[in-house]
Design an enzyme around this catalytic site. Structure first.
Site, PDB file in Angstrom:
ATOM      1  CB  CYS A  93       2.250  -2.247  -0.331  1.00 25.36           C
ATOM      2  SG  CYS A  93       0.722  -2.544  -1.411  1.00 25.36           S
ATOM      3  CG  HIS A 193       0.075  -0.200   3.301  1.00 27.09           C
ATOM      4  ND1 HIS A 193       1.206   0.385   3.128  1.00 27.09           N
ATOM      5  CD2 HIS A 193      -0.548  -0.616   2.241  1.00 27.09           C
ATOM      6  CE1 HIS A 193       1.322   0.615   1.670  1.00 27.09           C
ATOM      7  NE2 HIS A 193       0.461  -0.269   1.078  1.00 27.09           N
TER       8      HIS A 193
END
Ligand code: GLN
Length: 243
Positions: A93, A193
């Protein structure tokens, strides 16, 4: 045998329990009798790039990304050179965004990236939040991967760049072109994630085997370990994403 991991910016890039990825890597080494060294590098601490097999960057907020962005720029080209020489890298990310060419935030600020990935990121109007599943082609082997994404940045790969996978459910890089993440040599950028590695055992195996080859040469092979529980967790994550 030994694998050496450099965890970059753990104090700033650490949302969504991404530290779980490091724990997962270390456990997987221990289960196979491989010694593992994990060194942490926060702002202003520069690794000896050649001493590590695996580099890790987690996700972070825009404010923290800006601090990391400046620090990465000051570090020079060592990380790029290490990856070009075959080191393994996983960037999640915020870390993924900073290794691209640039990240333009919703506030109109442009953070210059390292350019390790030929991709760029522009903040979108809505956040891409939720479970995500993808089909990945990992050197000819089809893998289903799953995780959780939460980003406003929309990442676009330059022509010819290989995504980590094709989105089956969820948003992926930009909610437009069906791609998720990027692969360049042994470096992977992704929005997944969760943390990613505990429930994606085959990806963990792949990354650790590459790390071993980086240290001991192309003939090094990583012993397989049983991963039924991890596969169950992956099934649940895929089902959640498809719901
Ligand atoms: N700040 C970035 C975004 O929202 C990255 C967020 C994250 O790492 N989860 O796009």
């Amino acid at each position: 045998m030994e694998i050496r991991i450099a965890h970059l910016y753990p104090a700033l890039l650490n949302i969504y329990a991404d530290r779980g990825n490091i724990i997962c890597l270390a456990k997987n080494c221990q289960w196979r009798g491989i010694d593992v060294v994990v060194d942490e590098f926060d702002l202003g601490k520069k690794p000896d790039w050649e001493a590590y097999d695996f580099f890790y960057l987690g996700g972070g907020q825009d404010r923290d990304q800006l601090l990391v962005c400046r620090d990465l720029a000051a570090m020079g080209s060592g990380l790029m050179e290490a990856v070009e020489a075959g080191a393994v890298l996983l960037a999640v990310c915020g870390g993924y965004q900073l290794l691209g060419e640039f990240y333009r935030t919703a506030a109109g600020e442009t953070m210059e990236g390292v350019g390790l990935f030929r991709a760029y990121t522009v903040a979108g109007q809505r956040r891409c939040i939720g479970n995500v599943a993808l089909e990945s082609d990992m050197e000819g082997r089809r893998l289903t991967l799953a995780g959780f994404e939460n980003h406003s940045g929309k990442t676009y790969l330059r022509d010819g760049q290989q995504p980590l996978g094709r989105v089956v459910a969820g948003f992926g890089n930009n909610a437009e072109d069906g791609t998720e993440g990027i692969i360049h040599k042994n470096a992977i950028g992704t929005y997944l994630h969760g943390p990613l590695l505990p429930k994606n055992a085959l990806l963990t195996h792949h990354l650790l085997e590459k790390s071993l080859k980086h240290r001991y040469g192309p003939d090094a092979v990583l012993t397989a370990v049983e991963h039924a529980l991890e596969d169950e967790a992956l099934d649940v994550a895929v089902r959640l994403a498809r719901r």
